[in-house]
Motif scaffolding. Structure first.
Motif, short mmCIF file in Angstrom:
data_model
loop_
_atom_site.label_atom_id
_atom_site.label_comp_id
_atom_site.label_asym_id
_atom_site.label_seq_id
_atom_site.Cartn_x
_atom_site.Cartn_y
_atom_site.Cartn_z
N ARG A 54 -17.56 -13.47 -10.31
CA ARG A 54 -17.99 -12.60 -11.40
C ARG A 54 -17.07 -11.38 -11.52
N LEU A 67 -22.11 -1.95 -9.42
CA LEU A 67 -23.27 -1.74 -10.29
C LEU A 67 -24.48 -2.44 -9.70
N ASN A 125 -15.32 -13.87 -5.16
CA ASN A 125 -16.21 -13.05 -6.00
C ASN A 125 -15.89 -13.33 -7.47
N GLY A 157 -23.76 -7.06 -16.96
CA GLY A 157 -23.79 -7.66 -18.29
C GLY A 157 -24.28 -6.71 -19.38
N LYS A 167 -10.95 -10.04 -17.72
CA LYS A 167 -11.35 -9.75 -19.10
C LYS A 167 -10.78 -8.40 -19.56
C1 LIG Z 1 -18.30 -6.91 -10.76
C2 LIG Z 1 -19.12 -6.11 -11.76
C3 LIG Z 1 -18.71 -4.66 -11.76
C4 LIG Z 1 -18.87 -6.68 -13.18
O1 LIG Z 1 -19.69 -6.04 -14.12
P1 LIG Z 1 -20.60 -6.97 -15.09
O2 LIG Z 1 -21.35 -6.08 -16.01
O3 LIG Z 1 -21.41 -7.86 -14.22
O4 LIG Z 1 -19.46 -7.76 -15.84
P2 LIG Z 1 -19.56 -8.57 -17.21
O5 LIG Z 1 -20.92 -9.18 -17.35
O6 LIG Z 1 -19.06 -7.72 -18.31
O7 LIG Z 1 -18.45 -9.69 -16.97
C5 LIG Z 1 -18.62 -10.67 -15.98
C6 LIG Z 1 -18.09 -11.98 -16.50
O8 LIG Z 1 -18.10 -12.93 -15.44
C7 LIG Z 1 -18.76 -14.11 -15.86
N1 LIG Z 1 -19.34 -14.68 -14.65
C8 LIG Z 1 -20.56 -14.49 -14.13
N2 LIG Z 1 -20.68 -15.13 -12.97
C9 LIG Z 1 -19.50 -15.74 -12.72
C10 LIG Z 1 -19.00 -16.54 -11.67
N3 LIG Z 1 -19.75 -16.84 -10.62
N4 LIG Z 1 -17.73 -17.00 -11.76
C11 LIG Z 1 -16.94 -16.69 -12.81
N5 LIG Z 1 -17.37 -15.92 -13.85
C12 LIG Z 1 -18.63 -15.44 -13.79
C13 LIG Z 1 -19.74 -13.65 -16.88
O9 LIG Z 1 -20.11 -14.69 -17.76
C14 LIG Z 1 -18.93 -12.57 -17.61
O10 LIG Z 1 -18.01 -13.10 -18.53
P3 LIG Z 1 -18.30 -13.08 -20.13
O11 LIG Z 1 -18.48 -11.62 -20.51
O12 LIG Z 1 -17.09 -13.69 -20.72
O13 LIG Z 1 -19.55 -13.87 -20.32
C15 LIG Z 1 -20.65 -6.22 -11.43
O14 LIG Z 1 -21.07 -7.57 -11.58
C16 LIG Z 1 -20.97 -5.73 -10.02
O15 LIG Z 1 -21.09 -4.54 -9.79
N6 LIG Z 1 -21.15 -6.69 -9.07
C17 LIG Z 1 -21.58 -6.38 -7.71
C18 LIG Z 1 -20.55 -5.59 -6.91
C19 LIG Z 1 -19.17 -6.20 -6.99
O16 LIG Z 1 -18.96 -7.37 -6.76
N7 LIG Z 1 -18.21 -5.32 -7.28
C20 LIG Z 1 -16.80 -5.68 -7.34
C21 LIG Z 1 -16.22 -5.62 -5.99
S1 LIG Z 1 -14.46 -5.76 -6.02
#
Ligand SMILES: CC(C)(COP(=O)(O)OP(=O)(O)OC[C@H]1O[C@@H](n2cnc3c(N)ncnc32)[C@H](O)[C@@H]1OP(=O)(O)O)[C@@H](O)C(=O)NCCC(=O)NCCS
Length: 183
Positions: free
Chosen positions: A141, A102, A139, A108, A148
């Motif tokens: 996040r 994304l 990674n 989020g 989750k």
């Molecule tokens: C990975 C991805 C799809 C997740 O989607 P998102 O909308 O960001 O996810 P959400 O916000 O619903 O959930 C992320 C959770 O991680 C938490 N978080 C954020 N940064 C964090 C970190 N550095 N370490 C641990 N947790 C983290 C957030 O608080 C959230 O948890 P919560 O809902 O309990 O507050 C999106 O961030 C993305 O596309 N990232 C870039 C590309 C990527 O990394 N893709 C995955 C490759 S395998």
């Protein structure tokens, strides 16, 4: 496929290879550039994020690419691939989530959960019962997001980013778990 306000989730079209490559490289660099050398990033993007690479993925009968598009502009995509699954993924028919990306502005917002639900629906339609993926061990996040939704770590595998050999966690989830989640 789902349609909500101006954002729709649908299959990528074959004429979107170049746009997909651009969005993929943007997200990849935004997420991983701070942790890798520019040379390794260049090498990997040239190989995996070019319009040619996406044209070939879009032609691959073993792959499906779903996009979330807002007013026609791709803001997220997911690539599923029917290949051989690692033994740790279990004995049920498994499909790989090769990419789940994304744009930062969509993090989020709940879009990731919606897109994952579409991924689960397509994977089930293709006859799978399990979804598996590899995610870079640092990674945080992405790992938190997958946990989750019910994914669990089951193993690890190497991942080559340019010339740098990295460690990915292998995570799996039953599709039934993803399809039962609310959105
Ligand atoms: C990975 C991805 C799809 C997740 O989607 P998102 O909308 O960001 O996810 P959400 O916000 O619903 O959930 C992320 C959770 O991680 C938490 N978080 C954020 N940064 C964090 C970190 N550095 N370490 C641990 N947790 C983290 C957030 O608080 C959230 O948890 P919560 O809902 O309990 O507050 C999106 O961030 C993305 O596309 N990232 C870039 C590309 C990527 O990394 N893709 C995955 C490759 S395998």
């Amino acid at each position: 496929m789902e349609k909500n306000h101006m954002l729709e989730i649908r299959h990528a079209r074959k004429d979107e290879a170049a746009q997909l490559g651009g969005v993929a490289e943007l997200i990849f660099r935004d997420t991983f550039a701070p942790f890798n050398t520019e040379a390794d990033m260049e090498l990997y993007c040239a190989e995996a994020m070019s319009a040619e690479a996406f044209a070939s993925d879009l032609d691959d009968p073993m792959s499906e690419i779903l996009v979330a598009a807002e007013d026609g502009a791709i803001v997220a995509y997911a690539h599923i691939h029917r290949g051989e699954a690692p033994a740790v993924a279990g004995s049920a028919p498994a499909i790989e989530l090769k990419r789940f990306y994304l744009l930062r502005g969509q993090h989020g917002t709940g879009l990731a959960r919606r897109l994952m639900r579409e991924v689960a629906g397509r994977s089930a339609a293709l006859g799978a019962a399990t979804l598996w993926l590899g995610v870079w061990e640092h990674n945080g996040r992405a790992i938190a997001f997958y946990r989750k939704l019910g994914f669990e770590e089951v193993g690890e595998q190497p991942f080559l980013l340019g010339t740098d050999l990295q460690r990915d966690l292998i995570m799996t989830v039953p599709l039934a778990t993803l399809l039962a989640t609310e959105h």
